[in-house]
Design a protein around this motif. Structure first.
Motif, PDB file in Angstrom:
ATOM      1  N   THR A   9      35.934  42.203  24.820  1.00 39.16           N
ATOM      2  CA  THR A   9      37.164  41.478  24.521  1.00 39.16           C
ATOM      3  C   THR A   9      38.355  41.972  25.335  1.00 39.16           C
ATOM      4  OG1 THR A   9      37.650  42.940  22.653  1.00 39.16           O
ATOM      5  CG2 THR A   9      36.425  40.890  22.175  1.00 39.16           C
ATOM      6  N   SER A  10      38.080  42.783  26.363  1.00 37.72           N
ATOM      7  CA  SER A  10      39.188  43.212  27.222  1.00 37.72           C
ATOM      8  C   SER A  10      39.765  41.978  27.916  1.00 37.72           C
ATOM      9  CB  SER A  10      38.709  44.225  28.261  1.00 37.72           C
ATOM     10  OG  SER A  10      37.860  43.591  29.207  1.00 37.72           O
ATOM     11  N   PRO A  11      41.068  41.976  28.209  1.00 36.65           N
ATOM     12  CA  PRO A  11      41.676  40.803  28.837  1.00 36.65           C
ATOM     13  C   PRO A  11      40.949  40.323  30.093  1.00 36.65           C
ATOM     14  CG  PRO A  11      43.386  42.241  28.022  1.00 36.65           C
ATOM     15  CD  PRO A  11      42.076  42.982  27.860  1.00 36.65           C
ATOM     16  N   ALA A  12      40.571  41.237  30.980  1.00 34.16           N
ATOM     17  CA  ALA A  12      39.887  40.831  32.215  1.00 34.16           C
ATOM     18  C   ALA A  12      38.541  40.171  31.913  1.00 34.16           C
ATOM     19  CB  ALA A  12      39.697  42.031  33.135  1.00 34.16           C
ATOM     20  N   MET A  47      47.621  43.636  33.788  1.00 36.87           N
ATOM     21  CA  MET A  47      48.714  44.483  33.313  1.00 36.87           C
ATOM     22  C   MET A  47      48.726  44.387  31.793  1.00 36.87           C
ATOM     23  SD  MET A  47      51.585  43.602  36.265  1.00 36.87           S
ATOM     24  CE  MET A  47      52.526  42.691  35.116  1.00 36.87           C
ATOM     25  N   GLY A  48      48.065  45.337  31.127  1.00 34.84           N
ATOM     26  CA  GLY A  48      47.966  45.287  29.674  1.00 34.84           C
ATOM     27  C   GLY A  48      47.174  44.067  29.256  1.00 34.84           C
ATOM     28  N   ASN A  49      47.807  43.183  28.455  1.00 34.59           N
ATOM     29  CA  ASN A  49      47.107  41.990  27.985  1.00 34.59           C
ATOM     30  C   ASN A  49      47.384  40.761  28.855  1.00 34.59           C
ATOM     31  OD1 ASN A  49      49.794  41.648  27.047  1.00 34.59           O
ATOM     32  ND2 ASN A  49      49.096  40.286  25.441  1.00 34.59           N
ATOM     33  N   ILE A  50      48.009  40.969  30.001  1.00 35.26           N
ATOM     34  CA  ILE A  50      48.306  39.881  30.934  1.00 35.26           C
ATOM     35  C   ILE A  50      47.345  39.967  32.124  1.00 35.26           C
ATOM     36  CG2 ILE A  50      50.035  38.827  32.441  1.00 35.26           C
ATOM     37  CD1 ILE A  50      50.730  38.675  29.440  1.00 35.26           C
ATOM     38  N   VAL A  51      46.712  38.838  32.431  1.00 35.27           N
ATOM     39  CA  VAL A  51      45.802  38.752  33.577  1.00 35.27           C
ATOM     40  C   VAL A  51      46.344  37.683  34.516  1.00 35.27           C
ATOM     41  CG1 VAL A  51      43.438  38.280  34.342  1.00 35.27           C
ATOM     42  CG2 VAL A  51      43.838  39.416  32.142  1.00 35.27           C
ATOM     43  N   ILE A  52      46.478  38.048  35.784  1.00 37.89           N
ATOM     44  CA  ILE A  52      46.989  37.117  36.791  1.00 37.89           C
ATOM     45  C   ILE A  52      45.897  36.899  37.829  1.00 37.89           C
ATOM     46  CG2 ILE A  52      48.789  36.682  38.507  1.00 37.89           C
ATOM     47  CD1 ILE A  52      50.449  38.856  36.918  1.00 37.89           C
ATOM     48  N   ARG A  71      45.439  25.968  46.105  1.00 39.79           N
ATOM     49  CA  ARG A  71      45.533  27.376  45.722  1.00 39.79           C
ATOM     50  C   ARG A  71      46.236  27.394  44.380  1.00 39.79           C
ATOM     51  NH1 ARG A  71      48.076  30.707  50.410  1.00 39.79           N
ATOM     52  NH2 ARG A  71      48.316  32.054  48.613  1.00 39.79           N
ATOM     53  N   MET A  72      45.842  28.319  43.531  1.00 37.05           N
ATOM     54  CA  MET A  72      46.409  28.356  42.195  1.00 37.05           C
ATOM     55  C   MET A  72      46.622  29.800  41.757  1.00 37.05           C
ATOM     56  SD  MET A  72      44.839  26.745  38.705  1.00 37.05           S
ATOM     57  CE  MET A  72      43.796  28.127  38.275  1.00 37.05           C
ATOM     58  N   VAL A  73      47.732  30.014  41.077  1.00 39.50           N
ATOM     59  CA  VAL A  73      47.973  31.279  40.389  1.00 39.50           C
ATOM     60  C   VAL A  73      47.996  30.951  38.904  1.00 39.50           C
ATOM     61  CG1 VAL A  73      49.631  33.127  39.937  1.00 39.50           C
ATOM     62  CG2 VAL A  73      49.235  32.349  42.281  1.00 39.50           C
ATOM     63  N   ALA A  74      47.193  31.661  38.137  1.00 41.79           N
ATOM     64  CA  ALA A  74      47.132  31.463  36.693  1.00 41.79           C
ATOM     65  C   ALA A  74      47.503  32.771  36.012  1.00 41.79           C
ATOM     66  CB  ALA A  74      45.729  31.035  36.273  1.00 41.79           C
ATOM     67  N   ILE A  75      48.380  32.674  35.033  1.00 41.56           N
ATOM     68  CA  ILE A  75      48.806  33.834  34.261  1.00 41.56           C
ATOM     69  C   ILE A  75      48.319  33.628  32.829  1.00 41.56           C
ATOM     70  CG2 ILE A  75      50.752  35.222  33.462  1.00 41.56           C
ATOM     71  CD1 ILE A  75      52.316  34.051  35.894  1.00 41.56           C
ATOM     72  N   TYR A  76      47.448  34.518  32.386  1.00 39.27           N
ATOM     73  CA  TYR A  76      46.850  34.431  31.065  1.00 39.27           C
ATOM     74  C   TYR A  76      47.397  35.547  30.177  1.00 39.27           C
ATOM     75  CZ  TYR A  76      43.346  31.670  33.546  1.00 39.27           C
ATOM     76  OH  TYR A  76      42.703  30.731  34.309  1.00 39.27           O
TER      77      TYR A  76
END
Length: 124
Positions: free
Chosen positions: A5-8, A74-79, A97-102
């Motif tokens: 369940t880690s963010p990555a 970065m912690g619970n944020i995945v880019i 091209r896409m950048v997604a911030i989760y």
């Protein structure tokens, strides 16, 4: 079956489900009340029902595939920076091209915000 369940790991399962066009596996990575946005802050879908509807249309594209270029956690944020091939309605095949911030909370994606650029259509 127990999942990491880690963010990555959660975001990677989401990417794998996207590429497999597996809507149920994709939704399993999202919180029930998750939100999707088009950057900057334009709502695209809220909750499993709207996400399912939105993605069901996308999953009909025969060439749909997202290739991960780079990931930052970065912690619970995945880019994620991705190269996505797809079929654009009324325009044909191509890529973006896409950048997604989760934002991942308690092992589920709570929000996803995407910025799309560099759209290129394939030659006819």
């Amino acid at each position: 079956m127990t999942f990491d369940t880690s963010p990555a790991a959660v975001v990677q399962r989401q990417l794998d489900a996207y590429n497999a066009r597996d809507i149920d596996a994709l939704l399993a990575t999202y919180a029930e009340d998750a939100q999707q946005f088009e950057h900057p802050g334009k709502p695209a879908a809220r909750g499993h029902t709207e996400i399912r509807t939105r993605m069901a249309v996308r999953f009909q594209e025969p060439n749909l595939h997202a290739r991960l270029i780079q990931r930052a956690v970065m912690g619970n944020i995945v880019i994620d920076h991705e190269h996505v091939t797809r079929t654009f309605p009324g325009e044909g095949t191509g890529s973006v091209r896409m950048v997604a911030i989760y934002e991942v909370v308690d092992g589920k994606i709570q929000s996803a915000s995407v910025q799309v650029s560099d759209k290129q259509l394939d030659a006819v």
